[in-house]
Design a protein around this motif. Sequence first.
Motif, mmCIF file in Angstrom:
data_model
loop_
_atom_site.group_PDB
_atom_site.id
_atom_site.type_symbol
_atom_site.label_atom_id
_atom_site.label_comp_id
_atom_site.label_asym_id
_atom_site.label_seq_id
_atom_site.Cartn_x
_atom_site.Cartn_y
_atom_site.Cartn_z
ATOM 1 N N GLU A 1 46.846 50.578 50.931
ATOM 2 C CA GLU A 1 47.046 51.531 52.023
ATOM 3 C C GLU A 1 48.107 52.569 51.691
ATOM 4 N N ASP A 2 49.140 52.163 50.950
ATOM 5 C CA ASP A 2 50.209 53.096 50.606
ATOM 6 C C ASP A 2 49.893 53.951 49.379
ATOM 7 N N GLY A 3 48.667 53.800 48.832
ATOM 8 C CA GLY A 3 48.245 54.620 47.712
ATOM 9 C C GLY A 3 48.552 54.065 46.345
ATOM 10 N N THR A 4 49.174 52.901 46.263
ATOM 11 C CA THR A 4 49.477 52.317 44.959
ATOM 12 C C THR A 4 48.246 51.592 44.397
ATOM 13 N N PRO A 5 48.083 51.618 43.081
ATOM 14 C CA PRO A 5 46.869 51.066 42.462
ATOM 15 C C PRO A 5 46.838 49.543 42.457
ATOM 16 N N LYS A 6 45.624 49.013 42.530
ATOM 17 C CA LYS A 6 45.385 47.590 42.308
ATOM 18 C C LYS A 6 44.908 47.387 40.866
ATOM 19 N N ARG A 7 44.761 46.135 40.483
ATOM 20 C CA ARG A 7 44.418 45.804 39.099
ATOM 21 C C ARG A 7 43.080 46.425 38.671
ATOM 22 N N ALA A 8 42.088 46.435 39.553
ATOM 23 C CA ALA A 8 40.748 46.890 39.172
ATOM 24 C C ALA A 8 40.709 48.382 38.846
ATOM 25 N N LEU A 9 41.641 49.148 39.379
ATOM 26 C CA LEU A 9 41.593 50.596 39.180
ATOM 27 C C LEU A 9 41.605 50.968 37.710
ATOM 28 N N ARG A 10 42.332 50.212 36.899
ATOM 29 C CA ARG A 10 42.465 50.565 35.481
ATOM 30 C C ARG A 10 41.140 50.475 34.733
ATOM 31 N N GLU B 1 42.534 39.706 41.230
ATOM 32 C CA GLU B 1 41.730 39.344 40.053
ATOM 33 C C GLU B 1 40.257 39.210 40.407
ATOM 34 N N VAL B 2 39.944 38.841 41.658
ATOM 35 C CA VAL B 2 38.545 38.716 42.083
ATOM 36 C C VAL B 2 37.882 40.090 42.076
ATOM 37 N N GLN B 3 38.566 41.093 42.587
ATOM 38 C CA GLN B 3 38.021 42.446 42.574
ATOM 39 C C GLN B 3 37.886 42.976 41.151
ATOM 40 N N GLU B 4 38.870 42.689 40.336
ATOM 41 C CA GLU B 4 38.854 43.141 38.943
ATOM 42 C C GLU B 4 37.618 42.602 38.229
ATOM 43 N N PHE B 5 37.380 41.308 38.356
ATOM 44 C CA PHE B 5 36.179 40.709 37.774
ATOM 45 C C PHE B 5 34.919 41.276 38.418
ATOM 46 N N GLY B 6 34.928 41.390 39.751
ATOM 47 C CA GLY B 6 33.739 41.838 40.466
ATOM 48 C C GLY B 6 33.310 43.245 40.093
ATOM 49 N N LEU B 7 34.280 44.136 39.919
ATOM 50 C CA LEU B 7 33.955 45.506 39.500
ATOM 51 C C LEU B 7 33.249 45.501 38.151
ATOM 52 N N ARG B 8 33.821 44.815 37.191
ATOM 53 C CA ARG B 8 33.269 44.850 35.836
ATOM 54 C C ARG B 8 31.890 44.193 35.775
ATOM 55 N N ARG B 9 31.744 43.053 36.429
ATOM 56 C CA ARG B 9 30.462 42.354 36.389
ATOM 57 C C ARG B 9 29.392 43.106 37.171
ATOM 58 N N THR B 10 29.766 43.676 38.298
ATOM 59 C CA THR B 10 28.810 44.454 39.086
ATOM 60 C C THR B 10 28.299 45.640 38.284
#
Length: 289
Positions: free
Chosen positions: A174-183, A117-126
């Motif tokens: 690492e295994d190629g599966t998406p994290k929350r921020a990708l969407r 969730e930190v990355q998800e927020f950080g992407l959008r705010r950045t």
Amino acid sequence: MLWNEPNNMSHWDAQLDPDWAIYAKMTRMAGEAIRAEAPSITRVLGGISPIDPEFIQNMARRGTLEAVDAVAIHGFPLDWNHWQLDEWPDKIASVANVTTHPVWVSEVGVSTFGAEEVQEFGLRRTAELILNKAPRVHWYSLYDLPRAWPATTRHREAEGSSYYRHFYMGLLREDGTPKRALRHFTDYTPALGICQWFHFEDHRLDDAVQWFRKLGVRKVRTGLSWADSLRPGAEAWLDRLVRALDPFDVTLTYCFTPDSCGVRADHTSPPQRIEDYAEFCARMTRRYA
């Protein structure tokens, strides 16, 4: 781009070049060599981390900025920097105020070390803060760094959690599966690019290209390693790398001193002969630009 984070000891040994006189002269020579090969190519000073206007002023005093067309900065306020995320516009302005060159953000990112969730927020705010403040912005990165590979830092595991954050910077695990921020990433492409470093004969290259297309990415930053260029099979690998990225607007970062060429046998070392780096830059530009 001429080197990566030259004011970061993990990438340039300032103990061997304490006032960056060698880096400044080397970069000026390389910039001139690139211009001789391809006059239309945009030459970028190595992205700095930390963001330090005095470093840019030092390069200006030494004439280095005359041989580049843009400068670049890197920032990770939610992971490593000692400033807050909302300070991004001020950080860009602090460099823009000391040069007439465009200021690129060639690396910005947020790890999922603590929570996705930190990355998800950080992407959008950045994206809200800086996409309209810089002509180029590259998100670091598409993939997590595989745990079996070392991160490029000075003290490795002795850095504690700061070191391990390097392994969680991707939009994909690492295994190629998406994290929350990708969407959310497609909300900001093609204005937002990606910085993805590829190791020698990296198995992720073809999948990365598919993801770039799927995400609508147009601007890609990666590295062409001077050290790798001396390895057996280097020509075939570098050709494959550049060919795979040909559909994109690519920033190639020329960096990493071969052990055999350094004052010290390490990729962060100034070269024994700065002409060797300039020749490498000219050769890569001649082959690929």
